[in-house]
Motif scaffolding. Structure first.
Motif, short mmCIF file in Angstrom:
data_model
loop_
_atom_site.label_atom_id
_atom_site.label_comp_id
_atom_site.label_asym_id
_atom_site.label_seq_id
_atom_site.Cartn_x
_atom_site.Cartn_y
_atom_site.Cartn_z
N ARG A 1 -7.30 7.31 12.20
CA ARG A 1 -6.98 5.90 12.41
C ARG A 1 -7.90 5.28 13.46
N ALA A 2 -8.18 6.03 14.53
CA ALA A 2 -9.07 5.52 15.57
C ALA A 2 -10.46 5.24 15.02
N GLY A 3 -10.84 5.98 13.98
CA GLY A 3 -12.15 5.78 13.37
C GLY A 3 -12.18 4.73 12.28
N GLY A 4 -11.04 4.09 12.00
CA GLY A 4 -11.00 3.03 11.00
C GLY A 4 -10.50 3.47 9.64
N GLY A 5 -9.99 4.70 9.53
CA GLY A 5 -9.42 5.18 8.28
C GLY A 5 -7.92 4.98 8.24
N THR A 6 -7.31 5.43 7.15
CA THR A 6 -5.86 5.30 6.95
C THR A 6 -5.26 6.65 6.60
N SER B 1 -12.82 13.10 18.68
CA SER B 1 -13.88 12.10 18.60
C SER B 1 -14.82 12.40 17.43
N GLY B 2 -15.00 13.68 17.11
CA GLY B 2 -15.79 14.03 15.93
C GLY B 2 -15.14 13.53 14.66
N VAL B 3 -13.82 13.68 14.55
CA VAL B 3 -13.09 13.17 13.38
C VAL B 3 -13.21 11.65 13.31
N ALA B 4 -13.01 10.97 14.44
CA ALA B 4 -13.09 9.51 14.47
C ALA B 4 -14.49 9.03 14.11
N SER B 5 -15.51 9.72 14.60
CA SER B 5 -16.89 9.32 14.33
C SER B 5 -17.24 9.49 12.86
N HIS B 6 -16.82 10.61 12.27
CA HIS B 6 -17.05 10.85 10.85
C HIS B 6 -16.32 9.80 10.01
N THR B 7 -15.08 9.52 10.38
CA THR B 7 -14.30 8.51 9.65
C THR B 7 -14.96 7.15 9.72
N ARG B 8 -15.49 6.79 10.89
CA ARG B 8 -16.14 5.49 11.04
C ARG B 8 -17.32 5.35 10.10
N ARG B 9 -18.05 6.42 9.85
CA ARG B 9 -19.18 6.33 8.91
C ARG B 9 -18.69 6.00 7.51
N TRP B 10 -17.56 6.56 7.12
CA TRP B 10 -16.98 6.23 5.82
C TRP B 10 -16.46 4.79 5.80
N ALA B 11 -15.78 4.40 6.85
CA ALA B 11 -15.26 3.04 6.91
C ALA B 11 -16.39 2.02 6.86
N ASP B 12 -17.48 2.32 7.53
CA ASP B 12 -18.63 1.41 7.50
C ASP B 12 -19.24 1.35 6.11
N ALA B 13 -19.30 2.51 5.43
CA ALA B 13 -19.87 2.55 4.08
C ALA B 13 -19.04 1.74 3.09
N LEU B 14 -17.73 1.63 3.36
CA LEU B 14 -16.83 0.91 2.44
C LEU B 14 -16.58 -0.53 2.87
N ALA B 15 -17.17 -0.95 3.98
CA ALA B 15 -16.96 -2.31 4.46
C ALA B 15 -17.39 -3.33 3.40
N GLY B 16 -16.55 -4.34 3.21
CA GLY B 16 -16.84 -5.37 2.22
C GLY B 16 -16.33 -5.07 0.84
N MET C 1 0.84 -1.19 0.00
CA MET C 1 0.00 0.00 0.00
C MET C 1 0.88 1.24 0.00
N ILE C 2 0.61 2.12 -0.92
CA ILE C 2 1.38 3.37 -0.98
C ILE C 2 0.64 4.41 -0.16
N ALA C 3 0.99 4.49 1.08
CA ALA C 3 0.45 5.50 2.01
C ALA C 3 1.53 5.76 3.03
N SER C 4 1.34 6.79 3.82
CA SER C 4 2.35 7.11 4.81
C SER C 4 2.55 5.96 5.77
N GLU C 5 3.79 5.56 5.97
CA GLU C 5 4.10 4.46 6.89
C GLU C 5 4.60 4.98 8.23
N LYS C 6 4.46 6.28 8.47
CA LYS C 6 4.89 6.83 9.75
C LYS C 6 3.85 6.52 10.82
N ASP C 7 4.21 5.67 11.75
CA ASP C 7 3.33 5.33 12.87
C ASP C 7 1.91 5.00 12.40
N PRO C 8 1.76 3.95 11.56
CA PRO C 8 0.45 3.66 11.00
C PRO C 8 -0.51 3.00 11.96
#
Length: 301
Positions: A165-170, A126-141, A1-8
């Protein structure tokens, strides 16, 4: 995966960034003399109490490790004793209204001095994590992962990207230094995609390079230049699907692979449809620049 590898790792908390933020925020809130004029006038120095950090609405928690530096910072600045702390919920956990995130016990003055800054940071992250989780859930599967961008609050990048990251994003890249992104202005300045790509590869041979494209033809030109990480900007679903198919066919003929990201104007209601085009990543600036806070509070017994 080409993404930042700093403390992933999702579990990594940027303590250094947190302490820097706390120092700045405390001076902003308490002034150079570390003074809360209301609490110092109305609350005896030896009065103690227990406080509960509570969720007022559902969401995903991020930032709990910053509570301790906030309490320590207040104590250091005022010469008092920091309250004891018990964190009951880990970052990345889904919250329900009424959940107790942490329990504090100690001098009331210290607790109240820390209250607003602690809640401001926790609510934001927590707002950032919550918003991210909605996207991660939408892309599940799907094969697609949601990425953040550099559209972060100045001075809060490490913490906001931690919340993603806490919300499931990268995290895509931490800054301009760890991933090269060739955009339209770079192409114009360098004299073409191939020239821009070659210049970066010569100067920075170990840095991942992504090329922004707006059409299938531009994608193929970027691949010809050597790019293996494409960012498809503001494409319709049909154009993106055609571009993904053409790019993957081109590299497959050469026994190679390509990573493809979509960006620009993406919304949750079309996330699954865009993911179905076969892209690897979807970058969403709104994760960090437009996430509403989660309502959290401190209740004293």
């Amino acid at each position: 995966m080409i993404a930042s590898e700093k403390d992933p790792s999702t579990s990594y908390f940027p303590l250094g960034a947190a302490r820097r933020l706390v120092g700045t925020a405390l001076t902003e809130d308490l002034g150079p003399d570390g003074l809360d004029v209301t609490s110092s006038a109305t609350i005896p120095a030896d009065q103690t109490a227990t406080g509960h950090v509570v969720a007022r609405e559902p969401g995903v928690l991020a930032g709990a490790p910053i509570i301790a530096p906030v309490l320590d910072g207040v104590a250091s600045m005022t010469g008092g004793t920091p309250p004891s702390l018990e964190v009951r919920i880990a970052d990345g956990t889904r919250l329900e209204a009424g959940d107790v995130i942490a329990v504090l016990h100690g001098p009331v003055r210290q607790v109240l001095m820390a209250e607003r800054m602690m809640l401001n940071i926790l609510s934001r992250l927590s707002g950032v994590a919550s918003h991210t989780r909605r996207w991660a859930d939408a892309l599940a599967g799907t094969r697609c992962t949601v990425l953040d961008t550099r559209k972060t609050t100045p001075g809060l990048r490490e913490l906001e990207k931690y919340a993603v990251r806490a919300g499931g994003g990268t995290n895509k890249r931490m800054g301009l230094f760890d991933v090269a992104m060739v955009k339209d202005n770079h192409v114009v300045a360098a004299g073409g995609v191939a020239a821009a790509y070659a210049a970066i590869r010569t100067r920075h041979p170990d840095v991942a390079i992504e090329v922004e494209v707006e059409s299938t033809q531009q994608a193929l030109e970027a691949l010809e230049a050597g790019a293996r990480f494409l960012m498809c900007d503001n494409m319709s679903i049909d154009l993106l699907r055609a571009t993904v198919a053409a790019a993957r066919s081109w590299v497959a003929e050469r026994g190679e692979g390509v990573e493809i990201e979509a960006t620009g104007g993406l919304t949750l209601d079309v996330a699954a449809a865009y993911a179905a085009t076969g892209i690897d990543y979807m970058s969403v600036g709104g994760l960090t620049h437009s996430s509403p806070i989660i309502d959290l509070a401190l209740d004293l017994d």
